[in-house]
Structure formats: C-alpha cells, structure tokens
Design an enzyme around this catalytic site. Structure first.
Site, PDB file in Angstrom:
ATOM      1  N   SER A  68       0.801  -1.235   0.000  1.00 20.60           N
ATOM      2  CA  SER A  68       0.000   0.000   0.000  1.00 20.60           C
ATOM      3  C   SER A  68       0.825   1.272   0.000  1.00 20.60           C
ATOM      4  O   SER A  68       0.256   2.367  -0.090  1.00 20.60           O
ATOM      5  CB  SER A  68      -0.930   0.016   1.222  1.00 20.60           C
ATOM      6  OG  SER A  68      -1.959  -0.933   1.060  1.00 20.60           O
ATOM      7  N   LYS A  71       0.132   3.837  -2.646  1.00 20.25           N
ATOM      8  CA  LYS A  71      -0.884   4.895  -2.568  1.00 20.25           C
ATOM      9  C   LYS A  71      -0.265   6.285  -2.461  1.00 20.25           C
ATOM     10  O   LYS A  71      -0.959   7.292  -2.687  1.00 20.25           O
ATOM     11  CB  LYS A  71      -1.812   4.630  -1.395  1.00 20.25           C
ATOM     12  CG  LYS A  71      -2.622   3.339  -1.525  1.00 20.25           C
ATOM     13  CD  LYS A  71      -3.563   3.149  -0.356  1.00 20.25           C
ATOM     14  CE  LYS A  71      -4.464   1.930  -0.544  1.00 20.25           C
ATOM     15  NZ  LYS A  71      -3.761   0.651  -0.345  1.00 20.25           N
ATOM     16  N   SER A 131      -5.966   3.497   4.418  1.00 23.21           N
ATOM     17  CA  SER A 131      -5.361   2.708   3.345  1.00 23.21           C
ATOM     18  C   SER A 131      -6.431   1.992   2.526  1.00 23.21           C
ATOM     19  O   SER A 131      -6.296   0.814   2.168  1.00 23.21           O
ATOM     20  CB  SER A 131      -4.358   1.695   3.913  1.00 23.21           C
ATOM     21  OG  SER A 131      -3.531   1.190   2.892  1.00 23.21           O
TER      22      SER A 131
END
Length: 655
Positions: A68, A71, A131
């Site tokens: 993640s 991102k 997230s």
C-alpha cells in the site's frame, strides 16, 4: 507468445526477489567512527531530507513489492491534478461500481459503496489514513477517466522522478508480480509528495471523521502508522513523527516509510519486507515499526547536525588586475553546506579545498560572479562542492589595463633582449651611414641591390614554374583517386540498396503481422469500449438528470437572491437620495447664513463711515467757533493738524 514472455519475466522477477531475501544484512554506507548496524528487514533506507544525505541503506536498490505504499503515488498524481486546476479538493465524486470490482474482502477498505457521493479531500483521507483500496481506484478514475490510463500516468511520473527500479500495475498496491519498486525510489516518491501541503496535513493526522454521505453515516478513520498514533498498534509511537504511509501483503511483508523531525532536520526512513513474529507475550511483534525506531535511534546516537560551511564566511582573497578601484577581491561560498556528521562535530576534522579558476582575476567583476569552487570534506568524506563568488563589484580601468599589459611585455626577458638587439642594430646602421657618405658608394649599393632583386625575381619565377608543375601532377593524382573512390562508393551504394530492399521486405512482412495483431486487439478493445460506453452513457444520463434538477434548484435560488439584491439596491438608492436631499438643504442653509453675515458686515462698515463723517463735521464746527472767539479767520482750520481719532474699540462680529 506474448503471454508466455510475460510469465517468463514474472518468474525471473520472483526469483530475483526471493534471491534478494537471502542476501545477508549489510550497510552500503560507512562512516568513520560509526559502528555497524543491521536491520531485520529485506530492505531499508534512512536519508536526511534536508541534505539528501544517506545515513543508512540496506538493499536500497533491489526491487521489492511496495504493497500500500503505492498509494503515495496515487495521492501525488491526485494533488498534482488539483494543482493544475483539473480538480478541486471539494469536488464531489460519485463512486462507480467499476472501482469496487477488484477489491477483495480481506483487503483494507473504508466501506465506500457504489453511488455514494464523497469529496476528493475525504477520499484522500480514506486513501492515506485507512489505506482504502477502493479509494485508490475511485481517485484513479476521477483523475484519468479509467484505471489503466491512470497506471500509465503513474509509471510516467515515476520515470520523471528518476524511479528507474519501479513499475506499477494498479493504484492501490495489491500484489502483482509486475508491481514493484525499490527503497530508494520510495524515498524519491515520498520526497515529492511531501512538497504538497495537503499531503503533509493528511499523513500527519491521527484520527479523522468523514462527514455523513448520501449512503453512509459519519465514519471515523484511524491512521495505520503506529509511529504516529497508537490507534491500532499501541507501544510504537515515536517522538517527532509527521507521517507517512504503511503497507503489507503476504508477498511484500510489512512495510513502512516514515518522516521524522529531529534537531531541526527532517529524516525519511523506508523499511520493506519486515515480519511480525509472535513474541513471548503471545502477541505479534510489529517489526516494521520497531526496526524503524531502532534505525532512527542508531542514527540520532551516532550523528549530529552541523553547518560545515556558512555562506557568509569569507574564504579567499585574490588579486585583481585591470582596475584602479581595488587590488584584491574577497570570495565567499554561494550557499551553506549542512550535513549530519558522525559523532560530535569537530572543526579540526573539517577540510576546505579551494579551486580557483585563476590566481589573478581580471576586472570588471560584479558581486556574485563565480570565480572558483570549494569542496567540503569532513573526516575524509566529501559532503559537497559549491561555487565561490565575489563579494563586491570591481570596475574596469583602461589605463590600468594598458599599464599592466606594458609591464607584462617589458617583464619578459626575450622582449628585453630583442629591444637591445634592435638598439644595437640601429647604432650600427647610423655608423655605417656616416661612413658611406660618397655618392659613388651609394650608387654602387643601389646597383647591387637592383641586381640582387633581379636575381631574386628570376629565382622566384623558376620556383613558381616548378610549383605549378608539381601542382598539375598532384591534381592529376587527386583526379585519379577521386574516380577510384567514386567507383567504390557506387559499388557500396548498390550493396546498401540491395540490403535495404531486403530489410524493407522483412519489415513489410513484420508490419503485416503486427497489423493483424493490432486489428485483433482493436476488435477486443472496441468491444470493451462499447460496453464501457454503454455503462458510461447510462451513468451520464443519470448524472445529467441529477445535474438538471440541481441546476433548476440553483436557478430558483439565484432568482430569489437576485430579487433580494434588487430590493436591497432600491432601499439603498432611496436612502442615498434622502441623504443627498438633507445634504443639499444643509448647504442652502449655510449659504443663507453666510449671505446674512456679509450683509450685516456691510451695514456695520457703512455706519462706521457715517459716524466718522459726523465726528469730522463736529470737529470742524468746533474749530470755527473757537477761531471766531479768538478773532481769527475761521478758514485757518484747514492749516490745523488733523485730529487723530482713537481706534474703534467696539467688538466685531466674528461669526
């Protein structure tokens, strides 16, 4: 064929990553006097963001799965679109069902639903705090129209940032063998994202409440970064932490990149591929956070911030020529050099290596002109090279330039020797001239000179004829070589033409194959586009209807506001006319008072003149009476001195 190639590359990448996991812990950066440090993770990096000085690195350039942490790039592209005016943080977005298609049940989400309306700002909070994977897809479709186009932008931006070891496949970081990056590339991406105030504000937030939407009540978001907040994993908060992002998948392990402020500097750490083993207390140990803390503690214990070179420091004074204003000019660095040095800063270990462009500078010189460089070395390690510039202006003097040039010429021993030889020849010539005074000697010399000149011309003519013969011979040889080279080039051109014809035929066959493949892909894409177009048209029809209703409502609201503004304007106009009428009446009254005062003043002056005439008449009559009593001529009063009347003591009207 293409699928087989992709699978082969994926297998090779997986093997490379697995091989990297077996590499023993090591640090590629060594500092004198700093002990070794090992970290329990597959890759790590610690950099001073202010100076980009690497304090620690371990497998920083090996490709790893970022999970993640991807991102960060999604948020960066969104904020850049906002900066270009393509979006606004308050823009309301309707969640498309296509954005939820690839979201698995076990992945992190914010519970967003199809048809839900939410602003770009709140989507960024869902993306970076909770997230949320669906938030990444929604933002990608909002920025680029669809997810594949957004992924292309991600890879293009990565290349622009110099992220040579990075390739993105999706905007959220769910595992894909072709989705990878490096610890050093993550630093470059995080550094660029931290230049946006909105990004810094979001990643430094511990808890955030998303307001209620059309499909959901208010939802609370908690930052997954345990170095910043203990909402999820208590016991790992670290003083000075200001962000940034966590990530984890089964293949990537547990990852975190963090920004920490300490001692006036900002440090960025990256830890990839950490594990969470079960501790003695039966709970998982969050190694991504504890190893980050260990690495930061090690850096802060072994390094200290120091200003190795101040831009206000005078470094060197060099001589100046061609100027009457100054004989020297002072140099100083154009910028300061700050760094993290091992241990406590010791000025005796600092070395400044000056490199001047010239030992003597030539006027004119302007303040800020670069005249050299200085290299900063501390404890044998180079920390940077900056320019040295002049502190003051130095003007050019033509006279001093002439004097300097003359002195330079006369200072040359060869020039002095030539001048002595010339003087000696001049003296000898004068002596010989005095000895050769007779006309016969001068005539003989002229005859000899004429004969010598004729002989010289004869030799020149013979030499010229020989040169012309040689030139004709060389021209014939060059012509022969030119013909041979022309023939050779023709043969080579024919060979190249035949080769090009063969290559053109091969390219034609290859293009035909590629055309057939493209047509097949085009048909597939056309079918997909038609399906997406149909969905988009339905969605747009709904949105147009909704926007039409909203426009009508806004129109009615605007009409009401317009009527209110018109009434307010009429009221203000009436008030203004009333005030103007009052002001006009006040001015008329003031003018009438002024006229009355002037008329009264004229009447008072007339009365004073009349009173003065009466007093003069009475004085004359009194004088005539006294003259008659004294037996004098009454007309003699004209010779009498005029009587000085006392000044008028009456108070005047001061209105």
């Amino acid at each position: 064929m293409k699928k087989t190639l992709i699978r082969g590359l994926s297998l090779l990448l997986t093997l490379a990553l697995m091989t990297g996991l077996l590499v023993p812990f090591s640090s590629a950066v060594e500092y004198d006097g700093v002990g070794d440090f090992t970290i329990d993770a597959t890759a790590a990096l610690l950099i001073d963001l202010d100076t980009e000085q690497v304090l620690y690195e371990h497998n920083a350039d090996e490709q790893r799965y970022p999970a993640s942490i991807t991102k960060i790039m999604t948020a960066l592209l969104t904020l850049e679109a906002v900066g270009r005016g393509e979006l606004d943080l308050n823009t309301e977005v309707t969640v498309d069902a296509a954005a939820l298609a690839d979201i698995t049940e076990d992945s992190s989400t914010a519970g967003l639903m199809a048809g839900e309306k939410i602003t770009v700002r709140n989507l960024l909070y869902c993306l970076l705090l909770a997230s949320a994977n669906e938030a990444a897809n929604i933002l990608a479709m909002t920025v680029a129209g669809d997810i594949p186009s957004f992924v292309e932008r991600m890879n293009q931006r990565a290349q622009e940032l110099g992220m040579g070891g990075t390739h993105f496949v999706n905007p959220h970081g769910l595992h894909n063998d072709d989705h990878y990056t490096t610890a050093r590339d993550i630093f470059k991406m995080a550094k660029e994202a931290m230049t946006h105030a909105a990004f810094r504000e979001i990643v430094s937030t511990g808890t955030y409440t998303v307001p209620a939407t059309n499909l959901s009540p208010a939802r609370a978001l908690y930052n997954t970064n345990a170095l910043l907040t203990s909402a999820f994993y208590p016991g790992y908060t670290y003083s000075g932490t200001i962000g940034i992002k966590t990530g984890s998948t089964g293949q990537a392990g547990y990852c975190v990149t963090a920004a920490v402020e300490h001692g006036g500097h900002t440090f960025v750490s990256v830890v990839l591929g950490a594990q969470n083993p079960i501790g003695n207390n039966g709970k998982p140990q969050r190694k991504q956070f504890s190893e980050t803390e260990r690495m930061l503690d090690w850096a802060f214990e072994n390094f200290s911030a120091a200003t190795l070179l101040n831009e206000e420091t005078y470094l060197q004074e060099i001589s100046v020529r061609f100027s009457s204003q100054a004989t020297h000019v002072v140099l100083r660095p154009t910028q300061s050099v700050k760094a993290m040095v091992p241990g406590t800063y010791d000025p005796d270990r600092l070395e400044l290596r000056l490199n001047l462009r010239s030992e003597v500078a030539s006027a004119p010189i302007q303040a800020g002109d670069v005249l050299g460089t200085v290299t900063v070395i501390y404890a044998g390690r180079e920390y940077g090279t900056v320019d040295m510039a002049a502190v003051t202006d130095v003007s050019f003097s033509p006279f001093m330039a002439f004097v300097t040039s003359v002195n330079t010429v006369l200072g040359n021993i060869f020039v002095r020797l030539l001048l002595l030889i010339a003087l000696a020849l001049f003296v000898v010539g004068i002596i010989r001239r005095y000895r050769e005074r007779t006309k016969e000697e001068r005539r003989a010399r002229r005859q000899a000179k004429l004969e010598a000149k004729m002989a010289f011309r004869q030799k020149e003519a013979e030499a010229r004829q020989q040169d012309e013969a040689l030139a004709r011979q060389e021209k014939a040889q060059r012509e022969q070589r030119r013909k041979e080279e022309l023939l050779l080039r023709q043969q080579q051109a024919q060979e190249r033409q035949a080769k090009r014809a063969q290559e053109a035929q091969e390219r034609q066959i290859k293009r035909e194959q590629e055309r057939l493949q493209r047509e097949e892909r085009q048909r597939q894409l056309q079918a997909e586009r038609q399906a997406r177009q149909k969905e988009r048209e339905e969605r747009l029809a709904q949105e147009r209807a909704q926007r039409q209703r909203e426009r009508e409502e806004r129109q009615r609201q605007l009409e009401r506001e317009r009527r209110q503004r018109e009434e307010e304007r009429q009221r203000r106009e009436a008030e203004r006319r009333r005030r103007e009428e009052q002001e006009r009446r006040r001015r008329q009254e003031a003018e009438a008072r002024r006229r009355r005062q002037e008329q009264e003043e004229r009447q008072r002056q007339q009365r004073r003149r009349q009173e003065q005439a009466d007093r003069e008449r009475r004085r004359r009559e009194e004088w005539e009476r006294r003259a008659r009593q004294a037996g004098q001529d009454p007309r003699s009063y004209r010779q009498a001195p005029p009587r000085r009347e006392p000044p008028d003591r009456r108070p005047r009207d001061r209105r």
